[in-house]
Design a protein around this motif. Structure first.
Motif, mmCIF file in Angstrom:
data_model
loop_
_atom_site.group_PDB
_atom_site.id
_atom_site.type_symbol
_atom_site.label_atom_id
_atom_site.label_comp_id
_atom_site.label_asym_id
_atom_site.label_seq_id
_atom_site.Cartn_x
_atom_site.Cartn_y
_atom_site.Cartn_z
ATOM 1 N N UNK A 1 0.845 -1.187 0.000
ATOM 2 C CA UNK A 1 0.000 0.000 0.000
ATOM 3 C C UNK A 1 0.883 1.240 0.000
ATOM 4 N N UNK A 2 0.244 2.348 -0.349
ATOM 5 C CA UNK A 2 0.920 3.631 -0.220
ATOM 6 C C UNK A 2 0.619 4.171 1.172
ATOM 7 N N UNK A 3 1.524 4.918 1.711
ATOM 8 C CA UNK A 3 1.309 5.485 3.040
ATOM 9 C C UNK A 3 0.396 6.707 2.971
ATOM 10 N N UNK A 4 -0.358 6.952 4.031
ATOM 11 C CA UNK A 4 -1.183 8.163 4.065
ATOM 12 C C UNK A 4 -0.342 9.387 3.742
ATOM 13 N N UNK A 5 -0.903 10.222 2.869
ATOM 14 C CA UNK A 5 -0.223 11.458 2.515
ATOM 15 C C UNK A 5 0.655 11.348 1.281
ATOM 16 N N UNK B 1 -11.384 6.004 -14.824
ATOM 17 C CA UNK B 1 -10.038 5.716 -14.324
ATOM 18 C C UNK B 1 -10.099 5.462 -12.828
ATOM 19 N N UNK B 2 -9.635 4.295 -12.417
ATOM 20 C CA UNK B 2 -9.582 3.944 -11.002
ATOM 21 C C UNK B 2 -8.124 3.859 -10.580
ATOM 22 N N UNK B 3 -7.777 4.615 -9.565
ATOM 23 C CA UNK B 3 -6.402 4.612 -9.069
ATOM 24 C C UNK B 3 -6.394 3.963 -7.690
ATOM 25 N N UNK B 4 -5.721 2.833 -7.583
ATOM 26 C CA UNK B 4 -5.651 2.122 -6.306
ATOM 27 C C UNK B 4 -4.467 2.619 -5.496
ATOM 28 N N UNK B 5 -4.671 2.728 -4.183
ATOM 29 C CA UNK B 5 -3.588 3.135 -3.293
ATOM 30 C C UNK B 5 -3.326 2.071 -2.223
ATOM 31 N N UNK B 6 -4.129 0.986 -2.250
ATOM 32 C CA UNK B 6 -3.931 -0.065 -1.256
ATOM 33 C C UNK B 6 -4.550 0.244 0.088
ATOM 34 N N UNK B 7 -5.525 1.127 0.086
ATOM 35 C CA UNK B 7 -6.115 1.551 1.365
ATOM 36 C C UNK B 7 -6.749 0.375 2.121
ATOM 37 N N UNK B 8 -7.422 -0.512 1.398
ATOM 38 C CA UNK B 8 -8.030 -1.666 2.055
ATOM 39 C C UNK B 8 -6.991 -2.553 2.722
ATOM 40 N N UNK B 9 -5.888 -2.758 2.001
ATOM 41 C CA UNK B 9 -4.842 -3.619 2.565
ATOM 42 C C UNK B 9 -4.246 -2.990 3.814
ATOM 43 N N UNK B 10 -4.039 -1.673 3.757
ATOM 44 C CA UNK B 10 -3.472 -1.024 4.935
ATOM 45 C C UNK B 10 -4.458 -1.086 6.102
ATOM 46 N N UNK C 1 -6.946 13.403 9.788
ATOM 47 C CA UNK C 1 -5.827 13.630 10.702
ATOM 48 C C UNK C 1 -4.536 13.016 10.192
ATOM 49 N N UNK C 2 -4.607 11.738 9.863
ATOM 50 C CA UNK C 2 -3.409 10.991 9.471
ATOM 51 C C UNK C 2 -3.105 11.162 7.987
ATOM 52 N N UNK C 3 -4.168 11.212 7.177
ATOM 53 C CA UNK C 3 -3.933 11.402 5.749
ATOM 54 C C UNK C 3 -4.393 10.243 4.893
ATOM 55 N N UNK C 4 -4.369 10.446 3.606
ATOM 56 C CA UNK C 4 -4.705 9.437 2.609
ATOM 57 C C UNK C 4 -3.765 9.623 1.429
ATOM 58 N N UNK C 5 -3.351 8.516 0.841
ATOM 59 C CA UNK C 5 -2.573 8.616 -0.397
ATOM 60 C C UNK C 5 -3.509 9.057 -1.513
ATOM 61 N N UNK C 6 -2.965 9.782 -2.468
ATOM 62 C CA UNK C 6 -3.813 10.233 -3.563
ATOM 63 C C UNK C 6 -2.997 10.893 -4.653
ATOM 64 N N UNK C 7 -3.715 11.506 -5.585
ATOM 65 C CA UNK C 7 -3.053 12.116 -6.736
ATOM 66 C C UNK C 7 -2.511 13.492 -6.396
#
Lengths: 312, 312, 312, 312
Positions: free
Chosen positions: C164-168, C193-202, C213-219
């Motif tokens: 996964x990508x880390x938050x932020x 277009x669907x961009x996966x960041x691995x949020x479910x896995x994290x 507060x912590x953040x989310x990976x994104x574009x």
């Protein structure tokens, strides 16, 4: 009834009964200002027996012709799964309630921001103060500490010797005074005035009806100056105080609501259940009592469902 | 505190304080039966000044660590579209409220059917009487005519000389009696007993906290026989009366709730706001007052959001 | 990444990618106009196996740090009272669902009216068109007949060889193109277009966290011109497409939302569940599929909860 | 129609069409098992043009005689206060939707747990598996990955040369076959069978009516063996598939629901909008199409509002 109530009459009535500025330019409490501490204490002193009578209908969860948007009572956890909260050893049942309470079935209080006349709400604030995110002025929070005063029931069907008034029938101020005389009292400053029309009795006998289509008994617009003169704090009814259908005056479809809420700053209690109260009053030949209304403290709210309690 | 509160102690406490059958096998009102008309009238006679104080928190629409299922306040029509009701000439604003009120944020009353012990609710009815479609027994409707009695505030932080009790702190019956002595009164049959823990003050100073994780100050289980002896009608708190976390007694995670609601038939008021009341009492050196609780008349309900009003 | 994304850059990006007027001054469909019938038919032709994969999370009824306003699922009638509907011989169970779906937990589509920039929504309509009674322009109804097109998954964690990508963490347009190359495809006009960041896995590994507060990976905002050039119809993510926290550019807290919804007229799908899809794509080495989004037909709505289906 | 449909006939029909155990003793998907991957792929191959047609009614927020518990669409933040989310620089509008979707107005899918016969739900699970906290078996989650198959529209009014069928009219299996013949197709295993009755057209011409009082056109119980023989996966209608009022057979008020949901494990789609679909089919002389149903993933749900999409 003598005068012709037309648009001009309504505009003069609205202007002449308007309390804007009476309690200052930033006042939001309106005629609740008439409920002084002394008034409240005197109301409590009316209690002799300690008998309580609810003036609310049951939370209206069943659809009907008078209840097109029923309230919601959803059990979340029932006895079939009382361990569901997941706390070892705890069995509990829970529920949810929800309601769009303005309408013709839920017993509720109208906050002063509920009605708009000429783009304004009570005390001249702009209607735009009532935002999609809540009312910034004249919300139900002005009554957050409860409304506790003398309640007075004017039982008009009793006065007329009938079980109920027919939908659409109008009550004139003279009739309110005849009811006062018959009941041996006088509506005074700070009172919560409750006007019964026998709606519960008619519903029990004939079933529910659509108030917007068939009508509701209520106060004629001519009562507006009388309500102002008597300096009532709150007006309530088993109906909606206004007679329906309206008198067809352009711009004034519900004049009692419009003048009370917007002009006078008099809160309204709609759709009360007054049959038990009327019976209790008649049995005692006493039509005044301690009266308590406790709205939910909804910040920015346009009103609240309530269960007002009369105490003898 | 002397005794060891273990599972056996709890079971004996539950049995010895149980009021099942006390008011007949079909009674659903429980300790509300202690609120006689005389008690109510005497409570009204306590009113001297006519000052009202709300004991409810604002309707909790904001999520927080103590409010994971916030209440809902949805404006349906605001000032930006006040003509939306479609009645010519009528400007009106309306809203919807909804709440799953059991929890740690909404001021509410627990009906007697809210908690289950050993598959039973108050007076021995089966938990299965609480159906997915509503409670057939012990619902909030037993209080439909309001609860109007003497309210007594036992202010424990004031007694201890602290602004608040810490989460998890327990109040012993001896401390309740020291509070009585300090306040110059005695809790009696039919009272609504309110126990303050200073939760509002702590929240104002430190922000909200998760009661289930961090804890709440409340009554030690040893208070249960004392509550029974004093024949209170209703118990309320700015917390949930029970101390959290529980004392770890298997089967008794919230013993005050379990014994009061199920055994004694004592309704509970949770999450009250008592800071204003405590202040008003201290200023007057008077900790008794007329107290009015008016639940919404939810047929089959497990409780109701409420705004209880204290009247001095 | 080369350029400095500051306020000026954002304003230039917004202006240069804005599609206002592209499809006429009264257009409300925005980039959905790129989904021609041909595009849709070609997408259907991608189906080889007939395997369907949901891209939605379960209806989020449990509160958590990422779900402060949980969805509601209330059983109205359960098996314990299945005769409750009152029709002789009929046993039925029913329920209620409710959700304020904008947020960080419900899989939903944002209508074009959901975000406002400079007092305007997509195609230059005034924000005041979105009234307390519903959106008069750019509502979710523009997608009432469904969005059926080619879906493309750019799996960035897979590209990076991480779960996964880390938050932020921010994804640059160059990385989107490396994903295209790795996957053997090219994002085209009319694609979802669907961009996966691995949020479910994290979340599965570390539990839920507070995105604000912590953040989310994104574009990264630098993707905005790229998205415009590629003429995508819809953008979705297991996050919210925008990286959180924002880059601190005054006036542009969520630039991808702001430029896509308001400027380009590109609908957004937030909080999708893409783990199953990513797995299905990887197993097939195929990252394109028929994709169907069917919003509820909420007149005046700002979006809808959805369960988008990918079909291989 | 030849046979007499009485209680014995119904009981034989239920028994002879019951699929309990057909897919194993723990199966919860029922006839969805007929939608194989091949069936789904073949359905996708039906797409020629790439034209999509919604088969749902608008989310029914207006009360009417057929909608006594309207759906809720509440704007939470509108354009008048778009900064309300409190994120500097962000203007956003949001809303809430809620619905008790079982009824006569919302387009929805019935999960297999929605109906109970003889204390059982599909595949013989006890009705008590459907708890106040959700359905443990046969919930809507069995369709969580969507239902994607061939849709077939049997347009009965078209066959009869009328704009609509009258409330209460029954459709016999012979008529379904005549519709097949007229349309040049044959209902097959795994199909989603949609039966149009012209309800939208009648409502447009005559206004809404109360289905429980006035009636709805639908399938005669004699269709039940036919539906079983054809091995349809799902049955849908612009009505509720059952004709109302029921035929008065004791214990079998809605036999199509009862046999399909409980016996066969055939999901039902109620209250669809089929006018646009019927028109699209007639224009093409083609009554088969790719059909996608994507329920919201409500864990333990008895169904879901849906917007099914037909793709030509």
């Amino acid at each position: 009834m003598g005068e012709v109530v037309d648009r001009e009459w309504m505009e003069r009535a609205f202007e002449s009964t308007r309390n804007w500025g009476r309690w200052g330019s930033s006042d939001e409490r309106g005629a609740l200002n008439f409920v002084t501490a002394e008034k409240c204490a005197a109301a409590a002193a009316l209690v002799r027996e300690g008998i309580t009578v609810s003036c609310a209908r049951d939370f209206p969860v069943q659809p009907s012709v008078e209840n097109p948007r029923p309230a919601e009572h959803h059990m979340l956890v029932a006895g079939d799964d009382a361990e569901a909260l997941g706390i070892p050893g705890l069995g509990a049942t829970t529920d949810f309630i929800g309601v769009a309470f303005h309408g013709m079935a839920t017993s509720h209080i109208d906050a002063l921001c509920h009605v708009v006349v000429g783009g304004k709400i009570y005390n001249g604030f702009a209607a735009s103060e009532v935002k999609s995110t809540g009312a910034r002025r004249d919300s139900v929070m002005v009554a957050a500490d409860g409304i506790v005063s003398r309640g007075v029931l004017l039982d008009v069907p009793r006065l007329r010797g009938v079980p109920w008034l027919e939908p659409g029938e109008r009550i004139a101020p003279e009739e309110l005074e005849r009811a006062e005389a018959a009941e041996g009292l006088r509506v005074e400053a700070g009172d919560v005035l409750l006007v019964a029309t026998g709606r519960d009795a008619r519903r029990a006998a004939k079933g529910p009806w659509d108030p917007t289509g068939v009508g509701l008994a209520g106060l004629d617009a001519r009562c507006i100056p009388w309500l102002h003169d008597r300096r009532i704090a709150v007006l309530g009814s088993d109906g909606v105080s206004d007679a329906l259908p309206g008198a067809g005056i352009e711009g004034w479809p519900i004049p009692v609501h419009q003048c009370c809420l917007v002009g006078m700053g008099v809160h309204l209690l709609d759709n009360l259940a007054l049959a038990d109260l009327a019976h209790a009053c008649a049995a005692r030949r006493r039509f005044e009592f301690l009266f308590v209304v406790a709205p939910l403290r909804v910040v920015g709210g346009t009103g609240s469902p309530v269960n007002p309690i009369a105490i003898f």
